[in-house]
Design a protein around this motif. Structure first.
Motif, PDB file in Angstrom:
ATOM      1  N   ILE A  19      18.268   8.113  11.078  1.00  0.00           N
ATOM      2  CA  ILE A  19      19.256   9.151  10.789  1.00  0.00           C
ATOM      3  C   ILE A  19      19.364   9.430   9.294  1.00  0.00           C
ATOM      4  CG2 ILE A  19      21.714   9.761  10.922  1.00  0.00           C
ATOM      5  CD1 ILE A  19      21.856   8.123  13.510  1.00  0.00           C
ATOM      6  N   ASP A  20      19.404   8.348   8.496  1.00  0.00           N
ATOM      7  CA  ASP A  20      19.664   8.498   7.059  1.00  0.00           C
ATOM      8  C   ASP A  20      18.400   8.585   6.205  1.00  0.00           C
ATOM      9  OD1 ASP A  20      22.435   8.226   7.575  1.00  0.00           O
ATOM     10  OD2 ASP A  20      22.217   6.054   7.614  1.00  0.00           O
ATOM     11  N   GLY A  21      17.237   8.205   6.777  1.00  0.00           N
ATOM     12  CA  GLY A  21      16.013   8.204   5.992  1.00  0.00           C
ATOM     13  C   GLY A  21      15.842   6.962   5.145  1.00  0.00           C
ATOM     14  N   GLY A  22      16.710   5.984   5.306  1.00  0.00           N
ATOM     15  CA  GLY A  22      16.639   4.746   4.531  1.00  0.00           C
ATOM     16  C   GLY A  22      17.808   3.872   4.891  1.00  0.00           C
TER      17      GLY A  22
ATOM     18  N   ALA B  76      11.128   2.415   3.144  1.00  0.00           N
ATOM     19  CA  ALA B  76      12.583   2.383   3.320  1.00  0.00           C
ATOM     20  C   ALA B  76      12.990   2.678   4.757  1.00  0.00           C
ATOM     21  CB  ALA B  76      13.243   3.379   2.377  1.00  0.00           C
ATOM     22  N   ARG B  77      12.097   3.329   5.520  1.00  0.00           N
ATOM     23  CA  ARG B  77      12.392   3.634   6.921  1.00  0.00           C
ATOM     24  C   ARG B  77      11.781   2.609   7.874  1.00  0.00           C
ATOM     25  NH1 ARG B  77       9.733   7.830   8.268  1.00  0.00           N
ATOM     26  NH2 ARG B  77       8.860   8.619   6.327  1.00  0.00           N
ATOM     27  N   THR B  78      11.392   1.452   7.317  1.00  0.00           N
ATOM     28  CA  THR B  78      10.723   0.412   8.099  1.00  0.00           C
ATOM     29  C   THR B  78      11.640  -0.791   8.318  1.00  0.00           C
ATOM     30  OG1 THR B  78       8.541   1.050   7.257  1.00  0.00           O
ATOM     31  CG2 THR B  78       8.758  -1.173   8.149  1.00  0.00           C
ATOM     32  N   VAL B  79      11.602  -1.314   9.524  1.00  0.00           N
ATOM     33  CA  VAL B  79      12.289  -2.561   9.860  1.00  0.00           C
ATOM     34  C   VAL B  79      11.219  -3.559  10.307  1.00  0.00           C
ATOM     35  CG1 VAL B  79      14.007  -3.683  11.323  1.00  0.00           C
ATOM     36  CG2 VAL B  79      14.352  -1.309  10.593  1.00  0.00           C
ATOM     37  N   VAL B  80      11.185  -4.720   9.678  1.00  0.00           N
ATOM     38  CA  VAL B  80      10.215  -5.756  10.028  1.00  0.00           C
ATOM     39  C   VAL B  80      10.921  -6.842  10.834  1.00  0.00           C
ATOM     40  CG1 VAL B  80       8.615  -7.497   9.160  1.00  0.00           C
ATOM     41  CG2 VAL B  80       8.849  -5.302   7.957  1.00  0.00           C
ATOM     42  N   VAL B  81      10.401  -7.114  12.023  1.00  0.00           N
ATOM     43  CA  VAL B  81      10.947  -8.178  12.868  1.00  0.00           C
ATOM     44  C   VAL B  81       9.953  -9.334  12.876  1.00  0.00           C
ATOM     45  CG1 VAL B  81      11.702  -8.821  15.188  1.00  0.00           C
ATOM     46  CG2 VAL B  81      12.151  -6.512  14.321  1.00  0.00           C
TER      47      VAL B  81
ATOM     48  N   VAL C  88       0.838  -1.201   0.000  1.00  0.00           N
ATOM     49  CA  VAL C  88       0.000   0.000   0.000  1.00  0.00           C
ATOM     50  C   VAL C  88       0.874   1.252   0.000  1.00  0.00           C
ATOM     51  CG1 VAL C  88      -1.620   1.366   1.368  1.00  0.00           C
ATOM     52  CG2 VAL C  88      -2.005  -1.084   1.064  1.00  0.00           C
ATOM     53  N   LEU C  89       1.914   1.261   0.803  1.00  0.00           N
ATOM     54  CA  LEU C  89       2.822   2.407   0.842  1.00  0.00           C
ATOM     55  C   LEU C  89       3.435   2.661  -0.532  1.00  0.00           C
ATOM     56  CD1 LEU C  89       4.754   1.846   4.215  1.00  0.00           C
ATOM     57  CD2 LEU C  89       2.821   3.374   3.781  1.00  0.00           C
ATOM     58  N   THR C  90       3.869   1.586  -1.174  1.00  0.00           N
ATOM     59  CA  THR C  90       4.482   1.720  -2.500  1.00  0.00           C
ATOM     60  C   THR C  90       3.463   2.228  -3.515  1.00  0.00           C
ATOM     61  OG1 THR C  90       6.013  -0.089  -2.001  1.00  0.00           O
ATOM     62  CG2 THR C  90       5.710   0.494  -4.324  1.00  0.00           C
ATOM     63  N   ALA C  91       2.244   1.672  -3.460  1.00  0.00           N
ATOM     64  CA  ALA C  91       1.207   2.085  -4.403  1.00  0.00           C
ATOM     65  C   ALA C  91       0.826   3.548  -4.226  1.00  0.00           C
ATOM     66  CB  ALA C  91      -0.031   1.200  -4.235  1.00  0.00           C
ATOM     67  N   GLN C  92       0.957   4.062  -3.022  1.00  0.00           N
ATOM     68  CA  GLN C  92       0.616   5.456  -2.733  1.00  0.00           C
ATOM     69  C   GLN C  92       1.800   6.406  -2.920  1.00  0.00           C
ATOM     70  OE1 GLN C  92      -0.968   5.288   1.262  1.00  0.00           O
ATOM     71  NE2 GLN C  92      -2.968   4.525   0.576  1.00  0.00           N
ATOM     72  N   GLY C  93       2.889   5.885  -3.455  1.00  0.00           N
ATOM     73  CA  GLY C  93       4.062   6.722  -3.671  1.00  0.00           C
ATOM     74  C   GLY C  93       4.794   7.078  -2.397  1.00  0.00           C
ATOM     75  N   ARG C  94       4.665   6.236  -1.383  1.00  0.00           N
ATOM     76  CA  ARG C  94       5.304   6.504  -0.081  1.00  0.00           C
ATOM     77  C   ARG C  94       6.451   5.516   0.164  1.00  0.00           C
ATOM     78  NH1 ARG C  94      -0.017   5.867   3.291  1.00  0.00           N
ATOM     79  NH2 ARG C  94       1.345   6.181   5.113  1.00  0.00           N
ATOM     80  N   GLU C  95       7.249   5.319  -0.886  1.00  0.00           N
ATOM     81  CA  GLU C  95       8.369   4.383  -0.776  1.00  0.00           C
ATOM     82  C   GLU C  95       9.343   4.777   0.327  1.00  0.00           C
ATOM     83  OE1 GLU C  95       6.994   4.390  -5.082  1.00  0.00           O
ATOM     84  OE2 GLU C  95       7.475   5.903  -3.554  1.00  0.00           O
ATOM     85  N   ASP C  96       9.414   6.076   0.606  1.00  0.00           N
ATOM     86  CA  ASP C  96      10.341   6.520   1.651  1.00  0.00           C
ATOM     87  C   ASP C  96       9.951   5.945   3.010  1.00  0.00           C
ATOM     88  OD1 ASP C  96       8.015   8.112   1.554  1.00  0.00           O
ATOM     89  OD2 ASP C  96       8.997   9.677   2.744  1.00  0.00           O
TER      90      ASP C  96
ATOM     91  N   ALA D 158      11.559  -7.790   1.773  1.00  0.00           N
ATOM     92  CA  ALA D 158      12.666  -6.859   1.566  1.00  0.00           C
ATOM     93  C   ALA D 158      12.600  -6.178   0.206  1.00  0.00           C
ATOM     94  CB  ALA D 158      13.998  -7.594   1.717  1.00  0.00           C
ATOM     95  N   GLY D 159      11.857  -6.747  -0.726  1.00  0.00           N
ATOM     96  CA  GLY D 159      11.705  -6.129  -2.042  1.00  0.00           C
ATOM     97  C   GLY D 159      11.035  -4.768  -1.979  1.00  0.00           C
ATOM     98  N   SER D 160      10.353  -4.475  -0.875  1.00  0.00           N
ATOM     99  CA  SER D 160       9.689  -3.178  -0.703  1.00  0.00           C
ATOM    100  C   SER D 160      10.670  -2.086  -0.281  1.00  0.00           C
ATOM    101  CB  SER D 160       8.598  -3.298   0.368  1.00  0.00           C
ATOM    102  OG  SER D 160       9.196  -3.568   1.634  1.00  0.00           O
ATOM    103  N   GLY D 161      11.876  -2.497   0.124  1.00  0.00           N
ATOM    104  CA  GLY D 161      12.849  -1.533   0.640  1.00  0.00           C
ATOM    105  C   GLY D 161      13.012  -1.628   2.146  1.00  0.00           C
TER     106      GLY D 161
END
Length: 292
Positions: free
Chosen positions: A282-285, A209-214, A198-206, A236-239
């Motif tokens: 810190i880095d945004g990704g 990229a700032r997400t960590v999945v545990v 959903v994030l990718t489809a909405q153009g919110r790839e950033d 991980a393909g989502s970033g």
């Protein structure tokens, strides 16, 4: 701090045989393993121009996001030279205070942000660099009225709460990174995959990229049909970065987490989660130069 007398005798994450073998082999650890430990410590000490806010939640999967947040907070406070604040907006047990073994959990609403000394009066003191507080999960106003004035005194603030809760989602809107702790099941993996799609489809790839999945195996083999490695590659393909956290007997007790009792692999992986979240804050990704 001591474990409360009402708690059962704490078990260990590693069995006796593994602990003994680890103690015997510690002087002969491979060079790359030692280097990895050093890199983790150095990475967790990264300086920040301003305070970083990290949000932790369970994405509605019922995973124990609180214990992961507690471990992250301890890891950051152990290595960093500034202060760390951990805020509990879950409203359920075991609470963050329980996991951190704090009898007085603190109340964000009572923390006066005028000066650090007055802030401390409303917080629970965990270590000399780690404080904690609880807040109303449903109150979005607690972010501006409570967290913002207080968090300016801390290098890193971790807020853990329920997905969809008014407080957590308000914090998440301005958070620097987000940790989604999900159960180690195919259903949970599909859920986090859809969320990132959903994030990718909405153009919110950033945000992805700032997400960590545990992927947390808190029930030990809860879904034996889950291919963790394949699932991690797909997500991980989502970033986002994906880290699998295996079952740990000590964490499964649901009581205070004693760092010396958790498995050695748990120590390393939680530090990896904390570093991944900090890098993104810190880095945004992803920090491709961190050596991970």
């Amino acid at each position: 701090m001591n474990v409360r007398q009402t708690d059962p005798k704490p078990t260990t994450g590693d069995g006796w045989t593994r602990r003994m073998g680890r103690a015997v082999l510690r002087p002969f650890r491979p060079v790359d393993e030692v280097a990895r430990a050093i890199d983790l410590g150095v990475g967790l000490q990264r300086s920040t121009a301003t305070g970083r806010r990290i949000v932790v939640d369970d994405l509605g999967t019922g995973s124990d996001a609180t214990v992961v947040a507690a471990l992250m907070a301890r890891a950051l406070a152990h290595f960093r030279h500034d202060r760390v604040l951990a805020v509990d907006a879950t409203g359920r047990e075991p609470s963050l205070a329980t996991r951190l073994d704090v009898e007085e959990p603190g109340d964000l609403a009572k923390a006066d942000g005028t000066a650090f000394e007055t802030v401390c009066e409303g917080l629970g003191d965990v270590t000399d660099r780690l404080w904690t507080a609880r807040t109303d999960p449903a109150d979005p106003g607690a972010y501006a009225a409570g967290l913002l004035p207080v968090s300016r005194f801390f290098g890193v603030t971790i807020a853990v709460g329920e997905t969809g809760g008014g407080f957590l989602e308000t914090v998440a809107a301005g958070a620097h990174s987000r940790v989604r702790v999900v159960r180690a099941t195919r259903e949970a993996a599909l859920r986090v995959g859809r969320e990132l799609d959903v994030l990718t489809a909405q153009g919110r790839e950033d945000e992805a990229a700032r997400t960590v999945v545990v992927v947390f195996d808190q029930e030990r083999g809860e879904d034996r049909g889950l291919d963790v490695e394949r699932t991690a590659r797909i997500i991980a393909g989502s970033g986002a970065e994906v880290i699998a956290l295996p079952h740990d007997r000590h964490l499964a007790q649901g009581t205070a987490v004693l760092p010396r009792r958790i498995a050695e692999s748990t120590h390393r992986l939680v530090q990896t989660v904390a570093l991944a979240a900090l890098d993104r804050a810190i880095d945004g990704g992803p920090n491709t130069g961190s050596g991970r």
